[in-house]
Design a protein around this motif. Structure first.
Motif, short mmCIF file in Angstrom:
data_model
loop_
_atom_site.label_atom_id
_atom_site.label_comp_id
_atom_site.label_asym_id
_atom_site.label_seq_id
_atom_site.Cartn_x
_atom_site.Cartn_y
_atom_site.Cartn_z
N ILE A 1 0.84 -1.21 0.00
CA ILE A 1 0.00 0.00 0.00
C ILE A 1 0.87 1.25 0.00
O ILE A 1 0.61 2.21 -0.74
CB ILE A 1 -0.95 -0.01 1.22
CG1 ILE A 1 -1.97 -1.14 1.09
CG2 ILE A 1 -1.67 1.33 1.34
CD1 ILE A 1 -2.86 -1.30 2.31
N PHE A 2 1.92 1.25 0.81
CA PHE A 2 2.82 2.41 0.85
C PHE A 2 3.48 2.64 -0.51
O PHE A 2 3.59 3.78 -0.98
CB PHE A 2 3.91 2.20 1.92
CG PHE A 2 3.47 2.62 3.30
CD1 PHE A 2 2.74 3.77 3.50
CD2 PHE A 2 3.81 1.86 4.40
CE1 PHE A 2 2.34 4.17 4.77
CE2 PHE A 2 3.42 2.23 5.68
CZ PHE A 2 2.68 3.39 5.86
N LEU A 3 3.95 1.56 -1.14
CA LEU A 3 4.64 1.70 -2.42
C LEU A 3 3.71 2.26 -3.49
O LEU A 3 4.12 3.09 -4.32
CB LEU A 3 5.20 0.35 -2.87
CG LEU A 3 6.46 -0.13 -2.15
CD1 LEU A 3 6.83 -1.54 -2.59
CD2 LEU A 3 7.62 0.83 -2.43
N ILE A 4 2.46 1.81 -3.48
CA ILE A 4 1.52 2.28 -4.50
C ILE A 4 1.07 3.70 -4.22
O ILE A 4 1.05 4.55 -5.11
CB ILE A 4 0.32 1.31 -4.59
CG1 ILE A 4 0.77 -0.03 -5.18
CG2 ILE A 4 -0.80 1.91 -5.44
CD1 ILE A 4 -0.29 -1.11 -5.16
N TYR A 5 0.76 3.98 -2.96
CA TYR A 5 0.21 5.30 -2.63
C TYR A 5 1.29 6.39 -2.69
O TYR A 5 1.07 7.46 -3.26
CB TYR A 5 -0.42 5.27 -1.24
CG TYR A 5 -1.05 6.58 -0.83
CD1 TYR A 5 -2.16 7.08 -1.50
CD2 TYR A 5 -0.54 7.31 0.24
CE1 TYR A 5 -2.74 8.27 -1.12
CE2 TYR A 5 -1.12 8.50 0.63
CZ TYR A 5 -2.22 8.98 -0.05
OH TYR A 5 -2.79 10.17 0.32
N TRP B 1 -8.47 4.66 -4.73
CA TRP B 1 -8.10 3.78 -5.83
C TRP B 1 -6.73 3.15 -5.60
O TRP B 1 -6.48 2.02 -6.05
CB TRP B 1 -8.13 4.54 -7.16
CG TRP B 1 -9.53 4.93 -7.54
CD1 TRP B 1 -10.04 6.18 -7.59
CD2 TRP B 1 -10.59 4.04 -7.89
NE1 TRP B 1 -11.37 6.13 -7.95
CE2 TRP B 1 -11.73 4.84 -8.15
CE3 TRP B 1 -10.69 2.66 -8.03
CZ2 TRP B 1 -12.95 4.29 -8.52
CZ3 TRP B 1 -11.91 2.11 -8.40
CH2 TRP B 1 -13.02 2.92 -8.64
N CYS B 2 -5.86 3.83 -4.90
CA CYS B 2 -4.57 3.23 -4.54
C CYS B 2 -4.79 2.05 -3.61
O CYS B 2 -4.14 1.00 -3.74
CB CYS B 2 -3.66 4.27 -3.89
SG CYS B 2 -3.03 5.52 -5.03
N ALA B 3 -5.69 2.20 -2.65
CA ALA B 3 -5.99 1.09 -1.74
C ALA B 3 -6.64 -0.07 -2.49
O ALA B 3 -6.29 -1.24 -2.26
CB ALA B 3 -6.91 1.58 -0.62
N ILE B 4 -7.56 0.24 -3.39
CA ILE B 4 -8.19 -0.82 -4.19
C ILE B 4 -7.15 -1.57 -5.01
O ILE B 4 -7.16 -2.81 -5.09
CB ILE B 4 -9.27 -0.22 -5.12
CG1 ILE B 4 -10.49 0.25 -4.31
CG2 ILE B 4 -9.69 -1.23 -6.19
CD1 ILE B 4 -11.32 -0.86 -3.72
N LEU C 1 -4.21 -6.43 -6.13
CA LEU C 1 -2.98 -7.12 -6.52
C LEU C 1 -2.59 -8.18 -5.48
O LEU C 1 -2.12 -9.27 -5.83
CB LEU C 1 -1.84 -6.12 -6.69
CG LEU C 1 -1.97 -5.17 -7.88
CD1 LEU C 1 -0.85 -4.13 -7.86
CD2 LEU C 1 -1.96 -5.94 -9.20
N ASN C 2 -2.81 -7.87 -4.21
CA ASN C 2 -2.46 -8.82 -3.16
C ASN C 2 -3.36 -10.04 -3.20
O ASN C 2 -2.89 -11.18 -3.18
CB ASN C 2 -2.56 -8.12 -1.81
CG ASN C 2 -2.12 -9.01 -0.66
OD1 ASN C 2 -2.89 -9.75 -0.09
ND2 ASN C 2 -0.84 -8.92 -0.32
N LEU D 1 -6.09 -1.74 6.75
CA LEU D 1 -4.83 -1.04 6.48
C LEU D 1 -5.03 0.18 5.59
O LEU D 1 -4.13 1.02 5.48
CB LEU D 1 -3.83 -2.00 5.82
CG LEU D 1 -3.35 -3.16 6.70
CD1 LEU D 1 -2.45 -4.09 5.90
CD2 LEU D 1 -2.61 -2.63 7.92
N ALA D 2 -6.20 0.28 4.95
CA ALA D 2 -6.47 1.46 4.13
C ALA D 2 -6.53 2.73 4.97
O ALA D 2 -6.41 3.83 4.43
CB ALA D 2 -7.79 1.27 3.37
N SER D 3 -6.68 2.57 6.27
CA SER D 3 -6.72 3.74 7.14
C SER D 3 -5.40 4.50 7.14
O SER D 3 -5.36 5.69 7.45
CB SER D 3 -7.08 3.33 8.57
OG SER D 3 -6.10 2.45 9.11
N ILE D 4 -4.30 3.83 6.80
CA ILE D 4 -2.99 4.51 6.80
C ILE D 4 -2.85 5.47 5.63
O ILE D 4 -1.92 6.28 5.62
CB ILE D 4 -1.84 3.49 6.78
CG1 ILE D 4 -1.85 2.70 5.47
CG2 ILE D 4 -1.90 2.57 7.98
CD1 ILE D 4 -0.68 1.78 5.32
#
Length: 237
Positions: free
Chosen positions: A69-73, A97-100, A105-106, A170-173
């Protein structure tokens, strides 16, 4: 435990439940739609096709979802000029959309392995019998292989669905106000972590219990031909 405080915060936490369901639901639907073709592609035994898929699966199964998530966002922001040129920056600058994308992918990586294992459990004799009846390759896949494989994959995929529901927290981050994000906001205002996280955990527990019961009922229904005739008669009443 302050029951009055709990009664006050539960409605606030439940307000984040629709977003939690959106994140989990969309990622599972998209991930399943991608995982099945990837699993089928690995059955072709073509190295040029199989190695990239296996590499992708290894990377996303072997690294934490939080890092992904960090890498994508945050990471995609470094490619802003390129993303603007191809018209995708408006999509990837949104945390939703980054979280989605990260969740999809995961779960695709895990789902493709579940599907691949299920495809390998289909008895060779049933495939040969279908071919002997005159079915072409597409008919064998659609009428024999996929129904058997999907039924075999359901128990493992049920666990993956529950993991995705929990993983959506984890999307809360990335500033999304789903259940966990709202819980963190309440804690920053009240400094009462125990009551807030107990309520948030209870919401996830109730949601996952409902989902697991529904999936267990579906699995029970799809496997009724494997049970004794007496059990099937009781089901049909």
């Amino acid at each position: 435990m302050d029951l009055a405080f709990i009664a006050e915060i539960v409605p606030r936490l439940l307000a984040g439940l629709p977003l939690t369901l959106q994140l989990a639901g969309m990622s599972i639907l998209l991930g399943t739609g991608i995982a099945l073709p990837l699993a089928l592609a690995q059955q072709l035994n073509k190295p040029l096709l199989g190695w990239p898929i296996r590499s992708y699966v290894a990377v996303f199964r072997g690294t934490p979802l939080l890092v992904q998530i960090f890498l994508i966002y945050y990471g995609l922001g470094q490619f802003r000029p390129f993303l603007q040129q191809i018209g995708l920056w408006g999509l990837f600058r949104e945390p939703y959309w980054c979280a989605i994308l990260a969740l999809t992918l995961n779960t695709t990586a895990y789902g493709s392995e579940i599907m691949r294992g299920a495809l390998q459990t289909v008895p060779r004799g049933q495939i040969e019998a279908a071919k002997a009846l005159g079915m072409n390759r597409l008919q064998v896949l659609r009428l024999v292989v996929l129904p058997l494989a999907l039924r075999q994959a359901l128990p493992g995929y049920s666990n993956e669905i529950i993991l995705m529901i929990k993983g959506s927290s984890l999307a809360s981050i990335v500033t999304l106000m789903e259940v966990t994000g709202i819980a963190q906001g309440i804690i920053s205002q009240t400094y009462r972590a125990i009551e807030v996280f107990v309520c948030a955990g209870a919401i996830y527990l109730a949601l996952n219990f409902t989902v697991s019961r529904a999936l267990a009922a579906l699995e029970h229904r799809l496997s009724r031909h494997l049970r004794p005739a007496v059990d099937r008669a009781e089901i049909n009443k």
